[in-house]
Design a protein around this motif. Sequence first.
Motif, PDB file in Angstrom:
ATOM      1  N   ALA A 137       8.530 -15.676  -3.334  1.00  0.00           N
ATOM      2  CA  ALA A 137       7.770 -14.583  -3.941  1.00  0.00           C
ATOM      3  C   ALA A 137       6.443 -15.045  -4.525  1.00  0.00           C
ATOM      4  CB  ALA A 137       8.607 -13.891  -5.011  1.00  0.00           C
ATOM      5  N   ALA A 138       6.394 -16.243  -5.094  1.00  0.00           N
ATOM      6  CA  ALA A 138       5.149 -16.721  -5.700  1.00  0.00           C
ATOM      7  C   ALA A 138       4.051 -16.869  -4.650  1.00  0.00           C
ATOM      8  CB  ALA A 138       5.387 -18.038  -6.424  1.00  0.00           C
ATOM      9  N   SER A 139       4.361 -17.505  -3.538  1.00  0.00           N
ATOM     10  CA  SER A 139       3.352 -17.705  -2.498  1.00  0.00           C
ATOM     11  C   SER A 139       2.975 -16.384  -1.830  1.00  0.00           C
ATOM     12  CB  SER A 139       3.847 -18.704  -1.459  1.00  0.00           C
ATOM     13  OG  SER A 139       2.827 -18.988  -0.527  1.00  0.00           O
ATOM     14  N   GLU A 144      -0.972 -12.014  -1.157  1.00  0.00           N
ATOM     15  CA  GLU A 144      -1.235 -10.572  -1.215  1.00  0.00           C
ATOM     16  C   GLU A 144      -2.351 -10.263  -2.212  1.00  0.00           C
ATOM     17  OE1 GLU A 144       2.699  -9.013  -2.052  1.00  0.00           O
ATOM     18  OE2 GLU A 144       3.048  -8.595   0.081  1.00  0.00           O
ATOM     19  N   ALA A 145      -2.335 -10.917  -3.368  1.00  0.00           N
ATOM     20  CA  ALA A 145      -3.353 -10.684  -4.394  1.00  0.00           C
ATOM     21  C   ALA A 145      -4.748 -11.054  -3.912  1.00  0.00           C
ATOM     22  CB  ALA A 145      -3.008 -11.464  -5.662  1.00  0.00           C
ATOM     23  N   ASP A 166      13.580 -18.389   7.301  1.00  0.00           N
ATOM     24  CA  ASP A 166      12.517 -17.596   7.925  1.00  0.00           C
ATOM     25  C   ASP A 166      11.145 -18.136   7.517  1.00  0.00           C
ATOM     26  OD1 ASP A 166      14.628 -15.907   8.607  1.00  0.00           O
ATOM     27  OD2 ASP A 166      14.100 -14.372   7.137  1.00  0.00           O
ATOM     28  N   THR A 167      10.126 -17.720   8.254  1.00  0.00           N
ATOM     29  CA  THR A 167       8.750 -17.874   7.787  1.00  0.00           C
ATOM     30  C   THR A 167       8.098 -16.498   7.788  1.00  0.00           C
ATOM     31  OG1 THR A 167       7.877 -18.373   9.990  1.00  0.00           O
ATOM     32  CG2 THR A 167       8.406 -20.251   8.584  1.00  0.00           C
ATOM     33  N   VAL A 168       7.271 -16.276   6.793  1.00  0.00           N
ATOM     34  CA  VAL A 168       6.503 -15.040   6.666  1.00  0.00           C
ATOM     35  C   VAL A 168       5.087 -15.348   7.135  1.00  0.00           C
ATOM     36  CG1 VAL A 168       5.576 -13.328   5.061  1.00  0.00           C
ATOM     37  CG2 VAL A 168       7.907 -14.213   4.747  1.00  0.00           C
TER      38      VAL A 168
END
Length: 178
Positions: A137-139, A144-145, A166-168
């Motif tokens: 979530a941090a990355s 996103e920011a 997984d990779t996002v």
Amino acid sequence: MPADGPVKHPPPVTRTARAADAAEIAAIYGHYVRTALATFETDPPDAAEMARRLQQVRERGLPCLVAEVEGRVAGYAYAAPYRPRPAYRFTVENSVYVHPAHQRKGLGRLLLTELIAACEAAGCRQMVAVIGDGRNAASIGLHEALGFRRVGVLRSVGFKFGRWVDTVLMQRPLGESR
């Protein structure tokens, strides 16, 4: 004599990474290799290997930055070619790593913001983030920011710490491609 509030530390300084930074960069990265899913590498590279990797980034004309806090490397970020084929030459993949003692202090944002600007100045048109672990979530939030959008998930493409990961995939246009 009692202090008049919290101790003020000088702000972080960002600069281009130097070969002399390789040991501190290797130590930061090694932590993630050993303890996290942010990278799918399983054996931490030593300082000599990190120096070689930094040299490759420089030879390609791409940025590699460090953030210093009180004279010590507290984080680093770099851009590498997204893929080796010539048609991808204007697309880069970013990497950002912050020393565990300096997390949640804005260094990742500072480094990625400056990396984006440096890549735009170098004529890059797209930046891709390949984020290990869909639960990072941090990355994901940092990207996103700073204007990245999710463009896909590669399911179960890595096996680390006894589980499939997984990779996002996230992407951000740079410069004139906005």
